[in-house]
Design an enzyme around this catalytic site. Structure first.
Site, PDB file in Angstrom:
ATOM      1  N   ASN A  10     -25.637 -26.689   6.860  1.00 27.10           N
ATOM      2  CA  ASN A  10     -25.289 -25.354   7.346  1.00 27.10           C
ATOM      3  C   ASN A  10     -24.972 -24.508   6.124  1.00 27.10           C
ATOM      4  OD1 ASN A  10     -24.218 -23.027   8.440  1.00 27.10           O
ATOM      5  ND2 ASN A  10     -22.775 -24.052   9.780  1.00 27.10           N
ATOM      6  N   ARG A  92     -29.277 -25.590  10.162  1.00 24.58           N
ATOM      7  CA  ARG A  92     -28.871 -24.511  11.053  1.00 24.58           C
ATOM      8  C   ARG A  92     -29.470 -23.206  10.531  1.00 24.58           C
ATOM      9  NH1 ARG A  92     -23.617 -20.840  11.118  1.00 24.58           N
ATOM     10  NH2 ARG A  92     -23.881 -19.883  13.160  1.00 24.58           N
ATOM     11  N   GLU A 387     -21.586 -28.782  17.070  1.00 25.25           N
ATOM     12  CA  GLU A 387     -22.875 -28.198  16.725  1.00 25.25           C
ATOM     13  C   GLU A 387     -23.671 -29.111  15.803  1.00 25.25           C
ATOM     14  OE1 GLU A 387     -22.525 -23.585  16.369  1.00 25.25           O
ATOM     15  OE2 GLU A 387     -20.558 -24.419  15.873  1.00 25.25           O
TER      16      GLU A 387
END
Length: 407
Positions: A10, A92, A387
């Site tokens: 991320n 992501r 997530e």
């Protein structure tokens, strides 16, 4: 045979967060982060499973340097990018536009399309791209997958995604509701169905993702039909530093009357508004503490009331959108930990079948749990989001066709 591990990256504007997950048992052999990239001193923290954290401060000039540091830390634990156990890298990506409706294996054409979307996600997609480019260079042998925050919301019907502005202008400049936090909304809505002992295709759920950024979604039978964030993550709920919904004419007013530039108004609405703008603190924990006493308790109380009022409005609106609601679900940092926010958000909505049980709501727990009374017509629940697990699950399923970790 392909391995069972997925590295989830991320890449933010000034940070890289990462987790290595083993899909055979959903364990995490390593997690870590690098913050303050590009500043004089950056902070690195790497936590191997079963071992002590490794922390240090040193200059990290850019995302390329940061990703190399991540690879080095993993290699020190025998978890390097050349490990045969590593099946893929999952990234992501905040904005996938209308094209990317599901996780996608990254190639040059995908990179070019993510770059084309930078004008509608200037704060996020450039950093995501930096992580992708560096990871592809470091591990060209590995499949790499983009999982988009917007993809879960691509099922929103056209009448909910359209803004009522000139169609030609909207189409030319890609102005529409995209929604964000989709990876969290997908995971939480599915886990909420499991908590109710039903399939996602059988339930209607309102998900409230309440962190420093905050968003709501209406999920009908496993498909998102509306969400509070729009063209950008600025629209919708009151957030830590973002205003959420405002009259668009506020922008014109501030330009004409206050002489503010577009850039200054952008900073105002994104970084100096929300809880921070209302009371000087963007951390809900501090707002709740200040509400109890002190000379500025009134400002903190007003910030809390504005925050909760917006929540109630969206719960009511999405109740109307769905027609029937089986559960209202709280998630993310505020949603999972602030019992007083959850209670206040449904207070006054008893006519809609919503209530919390004081003891259940006050109890702390790590897993999904119901906080509504046993006989409640509509379940109210807390479901911790994950997530990274969702990104890893989607990535692994795409590159192997399996989600159970079988080799």
């Amino acid at each position: 045979m392909r391995g069972t591990r997925v590295l989830v990256l991320n890449s933010g504007s000034s940070s890289v967060k990462y987790q290595l997950l083993d899909m055979a048992d959903a364990s995490r052999p390593a997690v870590g982060l690098i913050e303050r990239i590009g500043e004089r001193t950056s902070y690195l923290r790497h936590v191997p499973a079963g071992g002590p954290p490794r922390e240090r401060e040193e200059p990290v000039a850019d995302h390329g340097t940061a990703l190399k540091a991540v690879a080095e830390e993993l290699a020190r634990d025998g978890l390097g990018l050349d490990s045969p156990e590593l099946a893929a890298i999952g990234h992501r990506v905040v904005h996938g536009g209308r094209r990317f409706t599901e996780p996608t294996v990254i190639d040059d054409a995908v990179v070019a399309e993510i770059e084309r979307l930078v004008p509608v996600a200037p704060l996020h997609n450039p950093a995501n791209l930096a992580g992708i480019r560096t990871a592809r260079a470091l591990a060209p042998h590995l499949p790499q997958v983009a999982v988009f925050d917007t993809s879960f919301h691509t099922t929103i019907p056209e009448y909910a995604a359209r803004y009522a502005i000139d169609t030609a202008v909207a189409d030319e400049h890609r102005v529409r509701r995209y929604g964000f936090h989709g990876t969290s909304h997908a995971y939480v809505s599915r886990r909420a169905a499991e908590l109710l002992g039903r399939k996602p295709s059988e339930v209607n759920v309102i998900v409230l993702h309440l962190g420093n950024g905050a968003s709501a979604s209406a999920v009908a039978r496993g498909r998102c039909v509306d969400t509070s964030m729009g063209l950008t993550p600025l629209e919708g709920l009151v957030m830590g530093t973002r205003s959420g919904d405002v009259d668009p004419a506020v922008v014109f007013h501030l330009a004409r009357v206050a002489g503010m530039s577009v850039g200054e108004i952008d900073v105002l609405l994104n970084k100096r508004s929300g809880l921070l703008g209302l009371c000087g603190d963007n951390d809900m924990r501090e707002v709740l503490r200040r509400m109890e006493s002190g000379p500025d308790a009134g400002a903190a109380r007003l910030a809390f009331d504005v925050y909760v009022h917006r929540l109630r409005k969206y719960i009511g609106a999405y109740y109307a959108v769905l027609g029937r609601v089986d559960a209202v679900v709280f998630t993310a940092g505020v949603g999972e930990n602030a019992a007083s926010v959850r209670e206040a958000a449904v207070t006054g909505l008893e006519g809609l079948g919503l209530a919390v049980d004081p003891e259940r709501n006050a109890a702390r727990g790590g897993g999904p749990r119901l906080i509504s009374p046993p006989a409640a017509r509509v379940a109210v629940a807390v479901v911790p989001t994950d997530e990274e697990l969702e990104i890893a699950t989607q990535t692994y399923a795409l590159v192997t066709g399996r989600t159970d970790g079988e080799t």
